[in-house]
Scaffold this active site. Structure first.
Site, mmCIF file in Angstrom:
data_model
loop_
_atom_site.group_PDB
_atom_site.id
_atom_site.type_symbol
_atom_site.label_atom_id
_atom_site.label_comp_id
_atom_site.label_asym_id
_atom_site.label_seq_id
_atom_site.Cartn_x
_atom_site.Cartn_y
_atom_site.Cartn_z
ATOM 1 N N CYS A 1 0.859 -11.087 -4.182
ATOM 2 C CA CYS A 1 -0.576 -12.129 -3.587
ATOM 3 C C CYS A 1 0.556 -13.387 -3.872
ATOM 4 O O CYS A 1 -0.303 -14.412 -4.354
ATOM 5 C CB CYS A 1 -1.290 -12.009 -4.509
ATOM 6 S SG CYS A 1 -2.030 -9.890 -4.536
ATOM 7 N N HIS B 1 0.725 -1.015 -0.103
ATOM 8 C CA HIS B 1 -0.685 -0.244 0.171
ATOM 9 C C HIS B 1 0.509 1.373 0.150
ATOM 10 O O HIS B 1 1.786 1.004 0.663
ATOM 11 C CB HIS B 1 -1.454 -0.106 0.779
ATOM 12 C CG HIS B 1 -2.128 -1.132 0.991
ATOM 13 N ND1 HIS B 1 -2.422 -1.397 0.038
ATOM 14 C CD2 HIS B 1 -1.903 -1.880 2.293
ATOM 15 C CE1 HIS B 1 -3.231 -2.357 0.882
ATOM 16 N NE2 HIS B 1 -3.264 -2.891 2.099
#
EC number: 2.3.1.181
Length: 223
Positions: free
Chosen positions: A176, A81
């Site tokens: 991920c 982020h």
């Protein structure tokens, strides 16, 4: 009255510190479950950081000293982020909107895909790969991530959409757990969108997202 009139929309300017944000989010989720607060869609940006979901593996954190690293209770693996990325925390009472976690994740995916469509970007979901994808073959890349948690049928955490972040910051992790795929952004695809325009598109497509929570099949998963 529209279907989302009883849901608070919050857009926080600047960069929101992660730990404090998560604490507030978890408190709000508990209040929603107790019937003491409205559901919430919370749009914000974080300073540069990495978060590890419940399935993250230690060897997927490639540069542990680059940015702060936070253990997160959401599903999924490592993600980044930072500034230029729209993070959306989705706090909904799935007890009243449909007890189906898979349906909920699919509804978020479709919501972000519809938002990208307003900017001429063809996003899609892929079987077995949670998130939002663009391009095909050598141009295939991930533009949005999803990681949620459901506690007592109230959802929290949510999604991130790469509007114009520094994509080099993703190199400190295996995003991920899918190291074979690139990461992209709206700006990288030639769409220099303002964050406010992205937020407006998210709001525009939100009623369809809520409608998508009512799938024909229901999950028996405990929360």
């Amino acid at each position: 009255m529209t279907v989302d009139d009883d849901i608070e929309w919050r857009v926080t300017p600047g960069l929101s510190p992660y730990a404090e944000t998560v604490a507030e989010m978890e408190a709000r989720a508990a209040a929603i479950r107790a019937g003491e607060a409205r559901e919430l869609i919370w749009l914000l940006e974080h300073p540069p950081l990495y978060t590890a979901g419940t399935s993250a593996e230690a060897d997927e954190l490639l540069l542990p000293d680059r940015f702060p690293v936070f253990r997160s209770g959401r599903g999924g693996r490592y993600t980044y982020h930072g500034p230029g990325q729209r993070v959306g925390y989705v706090l909904l009472d799935l007890d009243r909107r449909g007890r189906d976690v898979r349906c909920f994740v699919a509804a978020i995916e479709n919501w972000v895909i519809a938002t990208l469509g307003d900017f001429g970007i063809a996003g899609r979901s892929e079987p077995g790969r949670v998130g939002i994808w663009t391009g095909h073959g050598p141009d295939e890349a991930k533009i949005g991530a999803i990681g949620v948690r459901v506690r007592r049928w109230v959802s929290f955490h949510g999604f991130s959409l790469n509007v114009d972040p520094d994509l080099s910051h993703f190199s400190g992790i295996v995003p991920c757990g899918l190291g074979e795929f690139a990461v992209t952004s709206m700006a990288r695809l030639g769409i220099p969108a303002e964050m406010a325009a992205v937020d407006a598109a998210l709001r525009r497509h939100f009623p369809a997202m809520l409608a998508g929570l009512r799938c024909s099949t229901r999950s028996d998963k405990d929360s």
